[in-house]
Design an enzyme around this catalytic site. Structure first.
Site, short mmCIF file in Angstrom:
data_model
loop_
_atom_site.label_atom_id
_atom_site.label_comp_id
_atom_site.label_asym_id
_atom_site.label_seq_id
_atom_site.Cartn_x
_atom_site.Cartn_y
_atom_site.Cartn_z
N ASP A 20 -134.05 23.06 0.05
CA ASP A 20 -132.91 23.01 -0.87
C ASP A 20 -131.63 23.60 -0.28
O ASP A 20 -130.77 24.12 -1.00
CB ASP A 20 -133.23 23.74 -2.19
CG ASP A 20 -134.45 23.14 -2.87
OD1 ASP A 20 -134.69 21.94 -2.69
OD2 ASP A 20 -135.15 23.89 -3.57
N LYS A 23 -129.47 19.65 2.47
CA LYS A 23 -129.69 18.60 3.47
C LYS A 23 -129.21 17.25 2.97
O LYS A 23 -128.68 16.44 3.73
CB LYS A 23 -131.19 18.50 3.82
CG LYS A 23 -131.77 19.78 4.39
CD LYS A 23 -133.27 19.67 4.56
CE LYS A 23 -134.04 19.55 3.26
NZ LYS A 23 -133.98 20.73 2.39
N GLY A 47 -136.29 16.93 -3.03
CA GLY A 47 -135.27 16.56 -4.02
C GLY A 47 -133.93 16.77 -3.35
O GLY A 47 -133.50 17.91 -3.17
N HIS A 48 -133.31 15.69 -2.91
CA HIS A 48 -132.04 15.79 -2.17
C HIS A 48 -130.91 15.30 -3.05
O HIS A 48 -130.88 14.13 -3.44
CB HIS A 48 -132.13 14.97 -0.87
CG HIS A 48 -133.13 15.52 0.10
ND1 HIS A 48 -133.34 14.99 1.35
CD2 HIS A 48 -133.96 16.59 0.01
CE1 HIS A 48 -134.26 15.71 1.97
NE2 HIS A 48 -134.66 16.67 1.18
N GLN A 235 -137.72 19.65 3.05
CA GLN A 235 -138.19 21.05 3.03
C GLN A 235 -137.42 21.87 4.07
O GLN A 235 -136.28 21.54 4.36
CB GLN A 235 -139.71 21.14 3.24
CG GLN A 235 -140.53 20.59 2.07
CD GLN A 235 -140.73 19.09 2.08
OE1 GLN A 235 -141.11 18.52 3.08
NE2 GLN A 235 -140.47 18.43 0.96
P1 GDP Z 1 -131.67 19.66 -0.35
O1 GDP Z 1 -133.04 19.55 -0.88
O2 GDP Z 1 -131.60 20.45 0.92
O3 GDP Z 1 -130.98 18.33 -0.20
O4 GDP Z 1 -130.83 20.48 -1.42
P2 GDP Z 1 -130.88 20.27 -3.03
O5 GDP Z 1 -130.17 19.02 -3.37
O6 GDP Z 1 -132.26 20.44 -3.53
O7 GDP Z 1 -130.10 21.55 -3.52
C1 GDP Z 1 -128.78 21.78 -3.15
C2 GDP Z 1 -127.94 21.89 -4.43
O8 GDP Z 1 -126.71 22.49 -4.12
C3 GDP Z 1 -127.58 20.55 -5.04
O9 GDP Z 1 -127.48 20.71 -6.43
C4 GDP Z 1 -126.23 20.24 -4.43
O10 GDP Z 1 -125.43 19.39 -5.25
C5 GDP Z 1 -125.63 21.61 -4.38
N1 GDP Z 1 -124.70 21.85 -3.26
C6 GDP Z 1 -124.77 21.41 -1.98
N2 GDP Z 1 -123.78 21.97 -1.25
C7 GDP Z 1 -123.10 22.78 -2.09
C8 GDP Z 1 -121.99 23.66 -1.92
O11 GDP Z 1 -121.44 23.83 -0.84
N3 GDP Z 1 -121.57 24.36 -3.02
C9 GDP Z 1 -122.16 24.22 -4.23
N4 GDP Z 1 -121.68 24.94 -5.24
N5 GDP Z 1 -123.20 23.41 -4.43
C10 GDP Z 1 -123.67 22.71 -3.37
P1 IMO Z 2 -136.36 19.75 -0.27
O1 IMO Z 2 -136.52 18.61 0.70
C1 IMO Z 2 -137.92 23.48 -1.85
C2 IMO Z 2 -142.27 23.96 -1.87
C3 IMO Z 2 -142.96 24.02 -3.22
C4 IMO Z 2 -144.11 24.94 -2.87
C5 IMO Z 2 -144.48 24.52 -1.46
C6 IMO Z 2 -145.63 23.53 -1.38
O2 IMO Z 2 -135.72 19.35 -1.54
O3 IMO Z 2 -135.74 20.92 0.40
P2 IMO Z 2 -145.86 20.94 -1.94
O4 IMO Z 2 -145.66 20.19 -3.21
O5 IMO Z 2 -144.98 20.48 -0.83
O6 IMO Z 2 -147.29 21.04 -1.54
O7 IMO Z 2 -145.41 22.46 -2.28
O8 IMO Z 2 -143.32 23.91 -0.92
N1 IMO Z 2 -141.43 22.77 -1.66
C7 IMO Z 2 -140.09 22.79 -1.67
N2 IMO Z 2 -139.22 23.79 -1.95
N3 IMO Z 2 -137.46 22.28 -1.48
C8 IMO Z 2 -138.30 21.27 -1.17
O9 IMO Z 2 -137.88 20.09 -0.68
C9 IMO Z 2 -139.69 21.49 -1.31
N4 IMO Z 2 -140.79 20.73 -1.11
C10 IMO Z 2 -141.84 21.53 -1.32
O10 IMO Z 2 -142.11 24.57 -4.20
O11 IMO Z 2 -143.66 26.27 -2.80
MG MG Z 3 -134.09 19.95 -2.63
#
Ligand code: GDP
Ligand code: IMO
Ligand code: MG
Length: 435
Positions: A20, A23, A47-48, A235
């Site tokens: 999270d 990416k 979840g991107h 991840q």
């Molecule tokens: P990922 O899994 O690495 O793609 O990240 P996620 O999408 O799960 O979580 C990142 C969250 O932060 C999302 O809700 C993005 O919209 C938000 N986000 C990304 N970059 C920024 C930033 O620079 N500032 C803020 N406030 N939110 C951001």
């Molecule tokens: P992105 O790509 C954050 C965590 C789960 C749990 C562990 C194992 O959005 O960064 P799993 O279902 O993979 O067997 O769970 O890994 N986890 C993540 N945490 N971002 C993710 O993906 C994750 N994918 C798995 O919360 O701790």
């Molecule tokens: Mg994510």
């Protein structure tokens, strides 16, 4: 040099914390300069989030490149593909005007996540009791388990329906035993019903086979034609099955080595590895987290940063930036650059901390422990940085950022031993500072 300058043809983006990191946002920006975007590991546990104007997209399986016209989206052999999650996602995008058909390819070698894998994932978590991992319940662990045990179903197997039936029936039977073994009543759980799975899989068979490809061949051809390829990690390093906080990890290699193996190319084709980190840290699920915050400080970061899981909606655990973990993530990935996201979330803080090392058994250590039990005992030793207390969201160049924010970012760059390439100051595409 920013990523995808003229000399960079193939770039891997990887998470360098516990996932999270942003990416999805970075991959979306980089996709503007790419012809092909490839997911190489993980599955619908990811979840991107990508914000395009007022629209927010959360992608679980489909690469973030799908949001950019003309980009081909690939799922490599390292990905575990849940056909129904893919179908839901494709329908959701199509309904929002994003064409998916004809733009996606899936490796024939990619393994499928089946309903019995999801049943097993949930039951095994129940069986773990207090030692649960806090998985996303998407069947990821059981699907990789079958893959490594050489009992999984690959996309290419769908050509041979007799073989598909044998694999699904045997898999559902094993899953039933596994569910019973952890003391959960398999009852009439639909996911364990092989006949039902086969019926539902039959409905998707032609659609799935229509996307079957060799991702390695496609990537090599694109590179040979002078096109750019983006390898989008899921991840993060600390969730890597080898280099993370085992057993509180996911079941795949999330670090840059997998970008080659999981997409079907050799590592020598990858020019750059960009590690994405938040300006602080979050973790979702269980497991050790030395710099974790609690109480009001945690609430504040969670509220400002909207730290709720993009896949499960669970609240994320926030904490201070961890230099020990960063050094480890940089080393195991061989990072050639870093992107720091969510800097804006720290804008209002008076003081910001970085754990520069840990204290364990009365000694200061700067090496990330190899065991989760040791990490659990590690006490962070903090350095304190003054907050900049100014909004950064409208900054578009490094020089426009407050001096204290610049100093903080330079410290992260120093810890990562890799040049800072991007700073993200908000969720939108525009909220980005290239360095
Ligand atoms: P990922 O899994 O690495 O793609 O990240 P996620 O999408 O799960 O979580 C990142 C969250 O932060 C999302 O809700 C993005 O919209 C938000 N986000 C990304 N970059 C920024 C930033 O620079 N500032 C803020 N406030 N939110 C951001
Ligand atoms: P992105 O790509 C954050 C965590 C789960 C749990 C562990 C194992 O959005 O960064 P799993 O279902 O993979 O067997 O769970 O890994 N986890 C993540 N945490 N971002 C993710 O993906 C994750 N994918 C798995 O919360 O701790
Ligand atoms: Mg994510």
């Amino acid at each position: 040099m920013t990523p995808f300058s003229d000399s960079v043809r193939c770039l891997a983006v990887v998470g360098a914390q516990w996932g999270d990191e942003g990416k999805g946002k970075l991959s979306d920006i980089l996709a503007a300069r790419a012809s092909v975007v490839v997911r190489f590991q993980g599955g619908a546990n990811a979840g991107h989030t990508v914000r395009v104007g007022d629209d927010e997209f959360i992608l679980h399986l489909i690469p973030s490149g799908i949001l950019t016209d003309g980009v081909r989206s690939l799922l490599g052999c390292g990905v575990v593909v849940d056909p129904w999650a893919l179908q839901r996602e494709a329908h959701g995008l199509t309904a929002r005007g994003i064409a998916v058909t004809g733009r996606m390819g899936i490796s024939r070698r990619a393994h499928l996540v089946l309903p019995h894998h999801r049943e097993m994932d949930v039951a095994q978590e129940v069986g773990r009791g207090d030692n649960r991992i806090g998985t996303t319940s998407r069947g990821i662990g059981p699907a990789y388990r079958d893959k490594v045990a050489r009992e999984g179903l690959r996309l290419g197997d769908l050509h041979d329906w007799g073989r598909t039936c044998r694999i699904v029936e045997a898999g559902a039977r094993r899953a039933r035993f596994a569910v019973e073994a952890v003391g959960v009543d398999p009852g009439d759980r639909a996911g364990l019903d092989a006949a039902l799975t086969l019926e539902r899989l039959g409905d998707l068979r032609q659609w799935l086979l229509g996307m079957a490809t060799s991702t390695g061949d496609e990537i090599r051809s694109a590179l040979a034609a002078g096109k750019r390829v983006l390898l989008e990690g899921a991840q993060g390093a600390l969730l890597d099955v080898d280099h993370g906080t085992y057993p509180f990890v996911t079941s795949s290699t999330t670090t840059a080595g997998a970008a080659a193996a999981g997409s079907g190319i050799g590592p020598t084709l990858i020019d750059e590895v960009l590690g994405v980190v938040k300006a602080y840290v979050t973790r979702v699920g269980e497991g050790p987290f030395p710099t974790e915050l609690s109480g009001r400080e945690a609430e504040k970061l969670r509220r400002i940063g909207r730290e709720f899981g993009a896949t499960t909606g669970r609240p994320r655990r926030p904490g201070w930036f961890d230099a020990v973990a960063m050094r480890h993530a940089a080393a195991v990935n061989g990072l050639t650059g870093v992107a720091v996201t969510k800097l804006d979330v720290l804008d209002s803080l008076e003081e910001i901390k970085i754990a520069s090392c840990y204290r364990m058994d009365g000694k200061e250590i700067d090496r990330f422990p190899d065991s989760a039990a040791d990490l659990d005992r590690a006490e962070p030793v903090y350095e304190t940085w003054p907050g900049w207390r100014e909004p950064t969201t409208e900054c578009r160049t490094f020089d426009e950022l407050p001096a204290r924010a610049q100093a903080y970012l330079r410290r992260i760059e120093e810890v990562a031993s890799a040049p800072l390439r991007y700073v993200s100051v908000g969720p939108d595409r525009a909220h980005t500072v290239p360095i």
